[in-house]
Motif scaffolding. Structure first.
Motif, mmCIF file in Angstrom:
data_model
loop_
_atom_site.group_PDB
_atom_site.id
_atom_site.type_symbol
_atom_site.label_atom_id
_atom_site.label_comp_id
_atom_site.label_asym_id
_atom_site.label_seq_id
_atom_site.Cartn_x
_atom_site.Cartn_y
_atom_site.Cartn_z
ATOM 1 N N ALA A 52 137.086 90.190 65.345
ATOM 2 C CA ALA A 52 138.035 89.087 65.207
ATOM 3 C C ALA A 52 137.341 87.767 64.882
ATOM 4 O O ALA A 52 137.992 86.832 64.415
ATOM 5 C CB ALA A 52 138.860 88.937 66.478
ATOM 6 N N ALA A 53 136.028 87.698 65.127
ATOM 7 C CA ALA A 53 135.298 86.465 64.805
ATOM 8 C C ALA A 53 135.353 86.156 63.321
ATOM 9 O O ALA A 53 135.306 84.977 62.921
ATOM 10 C CB ALA A 53 133.845 86.590 65.262
ATOM 11 N N LEU A 54 135.459 87.193 62.496
ATOM 12 C CA LEU A 54 135.511 86.999 61.047
ATOM 13 C C LEU A 54 136.940 86.815 60.540
ATOM 14 O O LEU A 54 137.134 86.530 59.360
ATOM 15 C CB LEU A 54 134.873 88.195 60.341
ATOM 16 C CG LEU A 54 133.420 88.497 60.734
ATOM 17 C CD1 LEU A 54 132.924 89.742 60.007
ATOM 18 C CD2 LEU A 54 132.522 87.308 60.435
ATOM 19 N N GLU A 226 143.698 77.370 76.883
ATOM 20 C CA GLU A 226 144.086 78.216 75.747
ATOM 21 C C GLU A 226 143.127 79.395 75.593
ATOM 22 O O GLU A 226 143.546 80.529 75.332
ATOM 23 C CB GLU A 226 144.086 77.377 74.467
ATOM 24 C CG GLU A 226 145.027 76.187 74.478
ATOM 25 C CD GLU A 226 146.474 76.609 74.326
ATOM 26 O OE1 GLU A 226 146.709 77.703 73.795
ATOM 27 O OE2 GLU A 226 147.362 75.839 74.742
ATOM 28 N N LEU A 227 141.828 79.143 75.755
ATOM 29 C CA LEU A 227 140.840 80.209 75.601
ATOM 30 C C LEU A 227 141.042 81.294 76.649
ATOM 31 O O LEU A 227 140.975 82.493 76.345
ATOM 32 C CB LEU A 227 139.430 79.633 75.700
ATOM 33 C CG LEU A 227 139.003 78.644 74.607
ATOM 34 C CD1 LEU A 227 137.606 78.114 74.886
ATOM 35 C CD2 LEU A 227 139.059 79.293 73.228
ATOM 36 N N LYS A 228 141.273 80.879 77.884
ATOM 37 C CA LYS A 228 141.454 81.874 78.945
ATOM 38 C C LYS A 228 142.715 82.699 78.719
ATOM 39 O O LYS A 228 142.708 83.933 78.881
ATOM 40 C CB LYS A 228 141.503 81.179 80.303
ATOM 41 C CG LYS A 228 141.636 82.151 81.463
ATOM 42 C CD LYS A 228 141.688 81.434 82.783
ATOM 43 C CE LYS A 228 141.821 82.424 83.932
ATOM 44 N NZ LYS A 228 141.893 81.737 85.252
ATOM 45 N N LEU A 234 144.357 89.402 75.332
ATOM 46 C CA LEU A 234 143.646 90.162 74.289
ATOM 47 C C LEU A 234 144.026 89.699 72.882
ATOM 48 O O LEU A 234 143.926 90.475 71.921
ATOM 49 C CB LEU A 234 143.914 91.660 74.436
ATOM 50 C CG LEU A 234 143.600 92.269 75.816
ATOM 51 C CD1 LEU A 234 143.863 93.765 75.802
ATOM 52 C CD2 LEU A 234 142.187 91.971 76.245
ATOM 53 N N ALA A 235 144.439 88.442 72.738
ATOM 54 C CA ALA A 235 144.738 87.869 71.419
ATOM 55 C C ALA A 235 143.432 87.297 70.853
ATOM 56 O O ALA A 235 143.210 86.089 70.843
ATOM 57 C CB ALA A 235 145.808 86.792 71.537
ATOM 58 N N PHE A 236 142.566 88.201 70.377
ATOM 59 C CA PHE A 236 141.208 87.806 70.016
ATOM 60 C C PHE A 236 141.176 86.908 68.787
ATOM 61 O O PHE A 236 140.299 86.042 68.674
ATOM 62 C CB PHE A 236 140.345 89.049 69.782
ATOM 63 C CG PHE A 236 140.145 89.875 71.013
ATOM 64 C CD1 PHE A 236 139.849 89.272 72.229
ATOM 65 C CD2 PHE A 236 140.269 91.253 70.975
ATOM 66 C CE1 PHE A 236 139.664 90.036 73.368
ATOM 67 C CE2 PHE A 236 140.083 92.025 72.106
ATOM 68 C CZ PHE A 236 139.779 91.419 73.310
#
Length: 539
Positions: A52-54, A226-228, A234-236
């Motif tokens: 998901a990073a990409l 938001e990050l947590k 699991l919304a990567f």
């Protein structure tokens, strides 16, 4: 040829570069333990997280939410940083021995003030935030004050140490000429202190941004929240949208602060051991004048109301103090687990940074990728790292140590790179010319000159990790942090007070031990001109 007596007295000089790699030996027992605490159910989730990073989400709603949260985080960091610098300068001057010696002829009060400042400094900003949250409720001022209190005490310690370390010849000359104490102190110590104050203050702003993100993870607003939430759901892709936005913000901040340090904090000579700031005083005045309305606008935009901190909300009925139950807590296990987790995390962070640099040394592309990973590690709060590790590992000391170690690896990796750039490349080039490989040339060429300062900073960083251990303790790792969470949830004031005192005492002991080790490592060793090994090593 046998070593000279002087060399023998100072230890084996040839082995000095290897000192930076010794902490990495902790990997051997960890690799034996990890299979026993791992489970295979979460590897697919880890793969989805990495891929998901990409493909970060570019949905307008997600972008709007991320930018809004980022704005809150940056605003909290800016207000907390400004308040802590002002508070730290005032308290730093008030706790300086040279100031009290000049004004009153005695340093006794300086020592007492330093002891009093040790308590707020020893309690992590997260604990301050959670305590204030119980007292005044959820509001932006809570996060701002939670940063100001420990950061202000940290800045005060650095300022007082810097003032006491400055040459006093010009101060003595002014006093002998009949100048009053206040003007003499300002004239003699102000110019040489200002460049170091500017440099250190910039570093504290970076720390404040990380702390504001961490406070958001625990519900105090901003991008951390938001990050947590995206990680737990699991919304990567949405998670990486926030991470990339935070990374870009941090890199831009580092670039801006680096330029400002070069312009304003590069000292020039004045004579009589004094220095002047590289940039013009007019620029500094304009910058300060522009910062004040900016801070006011940020406070208004966030709705920060300092008066609201005086309006305490009704607390639930407190149970009668049961000090017998408090005494019956497994104190040895709690403290021992916290110390073991700290030592494991410190050894991982200190040892992995040079080891990874050596492994990727021949490949410039891999080095850039490593730097990017370290940047993400600095930004990724330890609790979120711990939550990610829980996909594949069981909760406990090892998981907490890995979370703390990976976060601090980003800090130490950046420090090592910056410090190595200030070490001359002559020895490394000579070894390369003599036929040594790139890894051996890096190890014996550059690392030999920075081994002691780097390990000295690593000793200090262990003290920081000890303070941060409460962060992963609050998300399931065993130790004082887990017990603190239970006490906060039940508002068991007797247990909470005892745990806070134990935690503060433990961190103060760790601080003293790390300072002793740093002084021993730095005794007689040249200090590279890296900002991370100089005045900023208490950040």
């Amino acid at each position: 040829m046998s070593p000279s007596p002087a060399a023998a007295a100072n230890g084996p000089q040839v082995a000095a570069p290897l000192w930076v790699l010794l902490p990495a030996l902790v990997l051997l027992p960890l690799l034996l333990v990890l299979p026993g605490i791992s489970h295979g159910g979460g590897w697919e989730l880890v793969g989805q997280f990495a891929s998901a990073a990409l493909q970060p989400s570019l949905d307008p709603l997600v972008l709007r939410s991320v930018l809004s949260g980022l704005g809150v985080t940056v605003g909290i960091a800016l207000l907390g940083w400004a308040g802590s610098v002002v508070l730290g300068v005032v308290l730093g001057v008030a706790s300086s021995r040279v100031v009290w010696q000049t004004v009153t002829g005695s340093t006794a009060l300086a020592g007492w003030i330093r002891r009093l400042l040790a308590l707020p400094r020893s309690i992590h900003e997260l604990l301050w935030g959670l305590l204030l949250l119980q007292l005044v409720g959820l509001q932006p001022a809570v996060a701002v004050v939670a940063i100001i209190l420990p950061f202000g005490a940290l800045v005060a310690r650095v300022i007082s140490d810097l003032l006491d370390a400055l040459p006093t010849r010009s101060l003595e000359a002014l006093r002998s000429a009949g100048a009053p104490a206040g003007p003499a102190l300002l004239t003699a110590l102000g110019p040489p202190l200002l460049p170091q104050l500017i440099s250190y203050s910039g570093y504290r702003l970076e720390c404040a941004l990380r702390s504001a993100t961490l406070l958001g993870v625990f519900g105090l607003g901003g991008l951390g929240t938001e990050l947590k939430l995206t990680l737990q759901s699991l919304a990567f892709r949405e998670l990486w949208t926030g991470l990339w936005a935070l990374l870009i913000t941090m890199l831009l901040l580092e670039l801006l602060l680096g330029r400002l340090r070069q312009r304003w904090a590069m000292p020039g000579r004045l004579g009589l051991g004094q220095t002047r700031v590289g940039g013009s005083g007019r620029e500094l005045l304009w910058a300060g004048a522009g910062l004040l309305p900016l801070l006011g606008a940020v406070a208004w935009g966030l709705g920060v109301d300092p008066a609201s901190l005086l309006r305490w909300q009704p607390l639930p009925p407190m149970p009668t103090g049961n000090w017998g139950a408090v005494a019956a807590l497994p104190w040895g296990v709690l403290v021992g687990n916290t110390v073991v987790m700290t030592l494991l995390a410190a050894a991982l962070a200190v040892g992995l940074a040079p080891l990874l640099l050596l492994l990727v040394q021949p490949w410039s592309g891999a080095r850039w990728a490593l730097q990017a990973l370290w940047a993400l590690g600095r930004l990724w709060p330890p609790p979120l790292i711990a939550l990610l590790l829980l996909f594949v590992l069981q909760p406990g000391i090892i998981t907490g140590a890995l979370a703390l170690g990976l976060h601090n690896l980003g800090v130490l990796g950046r420090l090592l790179l910056e410090t190595s750039e200030h070490v001359g490349a002559g020895a490394e080039q000579a070894l390369l010319g003599a036929g040594s490989g790139p890894r051996l040339a890096l190890l014996y060429g550059r690392f030999s000159g920075l081994a002691r300062p780097y390990l000295a900073y690593g000793a200090y960083r262990a003290d920081v990790i000890l303070r941060e251990s409460v962060v992963v303790g609050l998300v399931g790792a065993t130790g004082l942090g887990s017990q603190l969470l239970e006490a906060l949830s039940a508002f068991a004031f007797d247990e909470l007070l005892a745990l806070l005192l134990a935690y503060a005492l433990l961190t103060l002991v760790g601080e003293d031990l790390s300072d002793r080790l740093r002084r021993r490592l730095l005794a007689g060793a040249p200090r590279p001109g890296s900002p991370g090994v100089g005045t900023q090593d208490r950040g």
